[in-house]
Design an enzyme around this catalytic site. Sequence first.
Site, PDB file in Angstrom:
ATOM      1  N   LYS A 234      99.664 -13.356 -89.545  1.00 14.54           N
ATOM      2  CA  LYS A 234     100.169 -14.714 -89.781  1.00 14.54           C
ATOM      3  C   LYS A 234      99.269 -15.495 -90.727  1.00 14.54           C
ATOM      4  O   LYS A 234      99.726 -16.134 -91.666  1.00 14.54           O
ATOM      5  CB  LYS A 234     100.269 -15.500 -88.464  1.00 14.54           C
ATOM      6  CG  LYS A 234     101.125 -14.853 -87.403  1.00 14.54           C
ATOM      7  CD  LYS A 234     101.166 -15.715 -86.144  1.00 14.54           C
ATOM      8  CE  LYS A 234      99.841 -15.840 -85.409  1.00 14.54           C
ATOM      9  NZ  LYS A 234      99.425 -14.625 -84.683  1.00 14.54           N
TER      10      LYS A 234
ATOM     11  N   ARG B 155      94.320 -11.078 -75.012  1.00 12.88           N
ATOM     12  CA  ARG B 155      95.159 -11.843 -75.940  1.00 12.88           C
ATOM     13  C   ARG B 155      96.557 -11.237 -76.074  1.00 12.88           C
ATOM     14  O   ARG B 155      97.542 -11.956 -76.160  1.00 12.88           O
ATOM     15  CB  ARG B 155      94.470 -11.963 -77.300  1.00 12.88           C
ATOM     16  CG  ARG B 155      93.367 -13.026 -77.257  1.00 12.88           C
ATOM     17  CD  ARG B 155      92.326 -12.825 -78.320  1.00 12.88           C
ATOM     18  NE  ARG B 155      92.855 -12.914 -79.661  1.00 12.88           N
ATOM     19  CZ  ARG B 155      92.374 -12.221 -80.692  1.00 12.88           C
ATOM     20  NH1 ARG B 155      91.370 -11.371 -80.515  1.00 12.88           N
ATOM     21  NH2 ARG B 155      92.884 -12.390 -81.876  1.00 12.88           N
TER      22      ARG B 155
HETATM   23  P1  ADP Z   1      95.192 -14.754 -83.171  1.00  6.16           P
HETATM   24  O1  ADP Z   1      96.592 -14.973 -83.694  1.00  6.16           O
HETATM   25  O2  ADP Z   1      94.505 -13.578 -83.779  1.00  6.16           O
HETATM   26  O3  ADP Z   1      95.111 -14.742 -81.670  1.00  6.16           O
HETATM   27  P2  ADP Z   1      94.457 -17.551 -83.656  1.00  6.16           P
HETATM   28  O4  ADP Z   1      93.459 -17.992 -84.637  1.00  6.16           O
HETATM   29  O5  ADP Z   1      95.892 -17.948 -83.899  1.00  6.16           O
HETATM   30  O6  ADP Z   1      94.299 -15.979 -83.619  1.00  6.16           O
HETATM   31  O7  ADP Z   1      94.078 -18.062 -82.194  1.00  6.16           O
HETATM   32  C1  ADP Z   1      92.822 -17.826 -81.626  1.00  6.16           C
HETATM   33  C2  ADP Z   1      92.703 -18.533 -80.273  1.00  6.16           C
HETATM   34  O8  ADP Z   1      92.846 -19.957 -80.440  1.00  6.16           O
HETATM   35  C3  ADP Z   1      93.756 -18.182 -79.216  1.00  6.16           C
HETATM   36  O9  ADP Z   1      93.442 -16.992 -78.527  1.00  6.16           O
HETATM   37  C4  ADP Z   1      93.694 -19.434 -78.318  1.00  6.16           C
HETATM   38  O10 ADP Z   1      92.570 -19.416 -77.477  1.00  6.16           O
HETATM   39  C5  ADP Z   1      93.486 -20.565 -79.317  1.00  6.16           C
HETATM   40  N1  ADP Z   1      94.764 -21.134 -79.780  1.00  6.16           N
HETATM   41  C6  ADP Z   1      95.208 -21.152 -81.068  1.00  6.16           C
HETATM   42  N2  ADP Z   1      96.417 -21.724 -81.146  1.00  6.16           N
HETATM   43  C7  ADP Z   1      96.765 -22.084 -79.889  1.00  6.16           C
HETATM   44  C8  ADP Z   1      97.910 -22.690 -79.294  1.00  6.16           C
HETATM   45  N3  ADP Z   1      98.943 -23.065 -80.045  1.00  6.16           N
HETATM   46  N4  ADP Z   1      97.910 -22.883 -77.961  1.00  6.16           N
HETATM   47  C9  ADP Z   1      96.881 -22.527 -77.206  1.00  6.16           C
HETATM   48  N5  ADP Z   1      95.781 -21.919 -77.670  1.00  6.16           N
HETATM   49  C10 ADP Z   1      95.707 -21.695 -78.997  1.00  6.16           C
END
Ligand code: ADP
Length: 184
Positions: free
Chosen positions: A13, A142
């Site tokens: 993404k 995750r």
């Molecule tokens: P990935 O898609 O590899 O898991 P992200 O950078 O999107 O990586 O997210 C990393 C972490 O940030 C998630 O595991 C969570 O802890 C937190 N996070 C990000 N976006 C959200 C969201 N919309 N709601 C809750 N937690 C979030």
Amino acid sequence: MRLILFGPPGAGKGTQAKLLEEKIGVRQLSTGDMFRNAIKNQTPLGVKVKAIMDAGKLVGDDVVVEMVAETISKPEYAKGYILDGFPRTVAQAEALDSMLSKRGEKIDAFVALEVPDEQLIARLVNRGQGREDDTPDKIKVRLDVYKKETAPVLAYYEGKGQARLVNGLGTIEAIQQRILDAVV
Ligand code: ADP
């Protein structure tokens, strides 16, 4: 254009959202990047979310929703945005709908990147960004969280007739083209 780029951890993404910024002329809004910045700068938000993120769990809906609402009301997001990492629960999707409808706005497209689990795990393990949550045990958490809490978001947008599925395997350029074809 208001676009949601959806998919499991490791689906690509962030990579695709950054490339799309230039192609469609709107900004990426990555909740994960915002939290990582908050942690790096040791802001009160960063202090609050660090342990949750490191564990691979989700930050509370209220915290995320407030942060997104604040951000999209800024002038630089008036033309639209590419949401990356949000909404990640059905409650977040509902909150997004209500914040948009209050503003007389709507999501234009929801694109879900599809990548098999084995490939996701391989990509995350190899990412080598030194992220605290890219260790094998955290990756498992995750992916489990994704299946339980986030996958229902796809069904939510399918129910609204907005979801477009895109094959997330192949070169970065090929995937980019598939996304562009899906959103126009
Ligand atoms: P990935 O898609 O590899 O898991 P992200 O950078 O999107 O990586 O997210 C990393 C972490 O940030 C998630 O595991 C969570 O802890 C937190 N996070 C990000 N976006 C959200 C969201 N919309 N709601 C809750 N937690 C979030």
